[in-house]
Design a protein around this motif. Structure first.
Motif, PDB file in Angstrom:
ATOM      1  N   GLU A 203      42.797  39.519  50.530  1.00  0.00           N
ATOM      2  CA  GLU A 203      41.586  39.386  49.717  1.00  0.00           C
ATOM      3  C   GLU A 203      40.735  38.183  50.138  1.00  0.00           C
ATOM      4  O   GLU A 203      39.565  38.099  49.794  1.00  0.00           O
ATOM      5  CB  GLU A 203      41.942  39.221  48.234  1.00  0.00           C
ATOM      6  N   TRP A 261      53.022  41.640  53.742  1.00  0.00           N
ATOM      7  CA  TRP A 261      53.389  40.386  53.065  1.00  0.00           C
ATOM      8  C   TRP A 261      54.752  40.392  52.408  1.00  0.00           C
ATOM      9  O   TRP A 261      55.151  39.405  51.795  1.00  0.00           O
ATOM     10  CB  TRP A 261      52.311  39.952  52.084  1.00  0.00           C
ATOM     11  N   ASN A 279      46.432  45.831  51.091  1.00  0.00           N
ATOM     12  CA  ASN A 279      45.080  46.359  50.928  1.00  0.00           C
ATOM     13  C   ASN A 279      44.126  45.778  51.956  1.00  0.00           C
ATOM     14  O   ASN A 279      44.456  44.834  52.668  1.00  0.00           O
ATOM     15  CB  ASN A 279      44.577  46.002  49.522  1.00  0.00           C
ATOM     16  N   ASP A 324      43.719  48.210  45.709  1.00  0.00           N
ATOM     17  CA  ASP A 324      44.764  47.208  45.946  1.00  0.00           C
ATOM     18  C   ASP A 324      46.146  47.847  45.890  1.00  0.00           C
ATOM     19  O   ASP A 324      47.106  47.249  45.423  1.00  0.00           O
ATOM     20  CB  ASP A 324      44.640  46.053  44.932  1.00  0.00           C
ATOM     21  N   ASP A 326      48.743  48.136  47.801  1.00  0.00           N
ATOM     22  CA  ASP A 326      49.586  47.721  48.925  1.00  0.00           C
ATOM     23  C   ASP A 326      50.779  48.673  49.070  1.00  0.00           C
ATOM     24  O   ASP A 326      51.305  49.163  48.067  1.00  0.00           O
ATOM     25  CB  ASP A 326      50.179  46.332  48.667  1.00  0.00           C
ATOM     26  N   LYS A 351      53.226  51.039  45.077  1.00  0.00           N
ATOM     27  CA  LYS A 351      52.347  50.530  44.032  1.00  0.00           C
ATOM     28  C   LYS A 351      51.451  51.645  43.489  1.00  0.00           C
ATOM     29  O   LYS A 351      51.051  51.626  42.333  1.00  0.00           O
ATOM     30  CB  LYS A 351      51.469  49.441  44.668  1.00  0.00           C
ATOM     31  N   SER A 709      45.943  41.754  41.034  1.00  0.00           N
ATOM     32  CA  SER A 709      47.277  41.278  41.372  1.00  0.00           C
ATOM     33  C   SER A 709      47.399  41.266  42.867  1.00  0.00           C
ATOM     34  O   SER A 709      46.501  41.697  43.562  1.00  0.00           O
ATOM     35  CB  SER A 709      48.344  42.129  40.736  1.00  0.00           C
ATOM     36  N   LYS A 710      48.478  40.794  43.308  1.00  0.00           N
ATOM     37  CA  LYS A 710      48.809  40.793  44.733  1.00  0.00           C
ATOM     38  C   LYS A 710      47.655  41.197  45.599  1.00  0.00           C
ATOM     39  O   LYS A 710      47.537  42.341  45.998  1.00  0.00           O
ATOM     40  CB  LYS A 710      49.986  41.707  45.016  1.00  0.00           C
TER      41      LYS A 710
HETATM   42 CA    CA Z   1      47.226  43.313  47.546  1.00  0.00          CA
END
Ligand code: CA
Length: 710
Positions: A203, A261, A279, A324, A326, A351, A709-710
């Motif tokens: 991000e 990650w 993402n 997002d 991921d 996710k 988030s994340k």
């Molecule tokens: Ca993410």
């Protein structure tokens, strides 16, 4: 050599051979782990030598001394204070009686696994301003070990090899361009002397990749990028050339994202290294790749040759991701019988809400099914392997309320698989979110970029509506049958964001919870068998090991990570100062965990709200665009970092500007935002926080909160 000593030597040799056959290799110094030992980790159940215990990352232990029959007698053996009030996400590694764990800010500890005695501690001295680049708290998920060394990837992008006996650095390399907002929170993995590590920061403006370093000296051996670079320059490989055809616009100028990650797995038979990618930058595909496209290799599972890093296959779970989603969750290898045939599979509870079973040699989809409610796709097309999109999830016609949201149906909290029950244990959750186009979006270098309308990231002003939203958030442990693709049982929790899972041959599943417990369930039926109070959210992956033939179960506990940063309104169980701990249990353990004293502190009265509605409205949008990711929806602190509504600074205009623009607290991770915010913006943000402190801000319209988030 006399006959007697020869006899003794022969005896010793026989004992060593027998021990080796039994998998109990004699200790050859600390962290004496090599290729043979890691490949055959399954035959060495007393040790937990890599993140998921074996290369298959099943997080399953063959130990059964602690079992469904005696788990009621499980008690605390020892606990170790990590001296942190930030998130604890580490899975301990145990080799021959020594435990290696990490804490926030990438600290490493070596402990006596029987007693918890500190053997050494290593602090990589991560500059605290790097905390600003870490979306999801300054966490670390653990170390890797190899031939007498312990390897940690630090938040600021270094890979450090430590002497396993002393904790002294043997070598250190910088794995990222530190002028860019890269971070690392994942545990490295080691395959045949190569240390594999990815990175985070999609991000903020990075291009993701996985690197392999020589475990002996830190030399870079190969690197695989997860998204293409500038197409006017030569591509690094054919995979990047292929990937570039699925993008449009100038994605590479901000890096593209796709950071791998967290999870990795390895199959020694095919020599494939597997990892998942995150993402893109920004989340909204319309702003990232304006004419569409799948945007390879975002939100994908990838397989590369572990020796060379060459591309082998990919499976993109979420083409053209705008949410997002991921694909970085646990990757689990297993051998299953599907339709009467033995299949070697790789599995992920994504996710995006679907549980995927793929052929791990080819990446071909075997089956997929949603394991939580899903609004954005009706299923996965078995022929194309792509989701069947329903409605307007790309929010082209207005905001879309989505399930799952960016928090995911399952996030980084590791899942486990028991070959004994054939079930996968998923820390699952239901957290809806809203997404909407930000028509004014422009890339904010080094800041949080979603291209989502900041006005949407706001709670309803009505307290009843707010409570209803919180109550709609759910969390549970699902036991999932990956062959039948259906739920076997579930254990309900009080809310979302619960801990990782461990499955054992004792027919047990262990899991911590957000509300401060560590639980054991019958792996077959889900019957709750045991529960211990941990007094703090217990989110990390548990593990188990033996010392002197006695079995222990360990878990990291500690308040922190993204949910508590961003969703303070939904958090009941708040942290206490310095509550990060490693908790270790054994049958008959009788150590006592000190109960935290929670003294009520009188909250100061906020300053009067005197700013005009227009100024507060500006402050609201600026806060949501720049501050929310750490300070929470509606400035409601979750207990990880100071709650701005009670900060004396909001009554001190000059002091507030000193922090927001002058960087007066950068050594706490609160960097200067002077490159993005003007003095008027800072004053408007202050006015907005004062409004929230005086009972709450009601924007013109009050949509549901967006996911972050994340
Ligand atoms: Ca993410």
């Amino acid at each position: 050599m006399t006959g007697a000593t020869m006899g003794k030597a022969w005896m010793m040799g026989a004992v060593i051979a027998a021990l080796a056959l039994a998998g109990c290799q004699p200790a050859k110094g600390p962290a004496a782990v090599d290729a043979a030992r890691l490949t055959h980790a399954d035959k060495d159940p007393g040790n937990w030598m890599s993140q998921g215990r074996t290369y298959s990352e099943q997080r399953y232990s063959p130990l059964e001394q602690i079992n469904a029959g005696n788990v009621k007698s499980l008690g605390l053996a020892w606990n170790f204070e990590l001296s942190t009030n930030r998130g604890v996400e580490t899975t301990p590694i145990v080799v021959d009686g020594v435990m290696y764990v990490t804490s926030s800010w990438s600290l490493v500890y070596a402990l006596n696994a029987k007693t918890g005695e500190l053997l050494w501690k290593y602090d990589p001295q991560v500059p605290r301003e790097v905390g600003h680049n870490a979306c999801c708290d300054v966490v670390n998920r653990g170390v890797a070990v190899w031939q007498g060394k312990v390897y940690v990837a630090t938040l600021d992008g270094r890979l450090v090899a430590l002497d396993a006996k002393t904790g002294t650095p043997a070598w250190s390399v910088v794995t990222v361009d530190q002028s860019k907002p890269y971070t690392i929170t994942m545990a490295p993995r080691i395959i045949k002397g190569k240390v594999m590590v990815g990175n985070s920061g999609s991000e903020y403006g990075v291009r993701g990749y996985v690197s392999a370093y020589d475990a002996a000296d830190g030399k870079l051996l190969w690197r695989f990028y997860t998204v293409p670079g500038d197409p006017s320059k030569p591509f690094e490989n054919k995979a990047m050339e292929m990937a570039a055809k699925t993008w449009t616009g100038n994605w590479w100028t901000a890096g593209g994202g796709g950071s791998p990650w967290d999870s990795m797995a390895y199959d020694p038979e095919t020599n494939l290294l597997y990892f998942g990618t995150g993402n893109g930058l920004p989340w909204d595909e319309k702003a990232r790749s304006p004419s569409g496209g799948d945007n390879l290799f975002l939100a994908s599972i990838l397989a590369v040759d572990a020796d060379t890093g060459e591309y082998r296959w990919h499976y993109q779970a979420t083409p053209g991701d705008s949410w997002d989603f991921d694909s970085t969750q646990t990757l689990t290898l297993a051998n299953l019988t599907i339709d009467g045939k033995p299949r070697k599979v790789i599995m992920q509870a994504s996710k995006n809400g679907f549980f995927y079973v793929l052929d791990r040699a080819t990446g071909k989809l075997i089956s997929a099914k949603n394991y939580v409610p899903v609004t954005w796709a009706s299923g996965i097309d078995p022929n194309t392997g792509k989701p069947v999109i329903v409605g307007d999830p790309h929010y082209t016609k207005g905001p879309a309320i989505m399930m799952p949201s960016s928090f995911g149906g399952h996030n980084w909290h590791p899942m486990a698989f028991s070959p004994k029950t054939g079930l996968v244990y998923i820390p699952a959750q239901e957290v809806p979110g809203v997404y909407g186009t930000d028509d004014k979006y422009a890339y904010k270098p080094g800041e949080w970029n979603t291209a989502n309308d900041p006005a949407l990231n706001t709670l309803p002003a009505d307290p009843k509506a707010r409570a209803a939203m919180k109550n709609a958030f759910k969390g549970y442990l699902i036991a999932w049958d990956p062959v039948a693709q259906k739920e076997a049982w579930r254990a309900e929790h009080k809310g979302p964001w619960n801990g990782g899972a461990l499955a054992t041959a004792g027919n047990l599943v262990f899991q911590g919870t957000a509300d401060g417990h560590f639980n054991a369930y019958d792996a077959t039926t889900g019957a709750p068998l045991w529960s211990a109070e941990t007094y703090t959210s217990t989110l990390a992956g548990p593990m188990t090991y033996t010392v002197d033939r006695e079995q222990y179960v360990a878990v990291g506990a500690g308040f922190g990570s993204i949910f508590y940063l961003v969703a303070g309104f939904a958090v009941d169980h708040k942290g206490t100062p310095d509550n990060g701990r490693i908790l270790v249990y054994k049958i008959g353990g009788n150590a006592v965990l000190p109960k935290p004293s929670l003294t009520q502190i009188a909250m100061p009265q906020p300053p009067k709200a005197t700013a005009s509605a227009d100024v507060v409205a500006v402050g609201h949008l600026k806060f949501n665009a720049f501050c929310l990711v750490c300070h929470g929806y509606n400035a409601i602190g979750g207990g990880v970092i100071p709650d701005l509504r009670y900060s004396p600074l909001i009554g001190d205009p000059a002091g507030f500007k000193d922090v927001v623009l002058g960087g007066a607290r950068k050594t706490n991770g609160m960097v200067s935002f002077a490159k993005s915010l003007s003095p008027q913006d800072a004053e408007a943000i202050r006015a907005y926080v004062i409004t929230e402190a005086n009972g709450g801000y009601a924007p013109p319209a009050s949509p549901a909160p967006g996911g972050v988030s994340k």
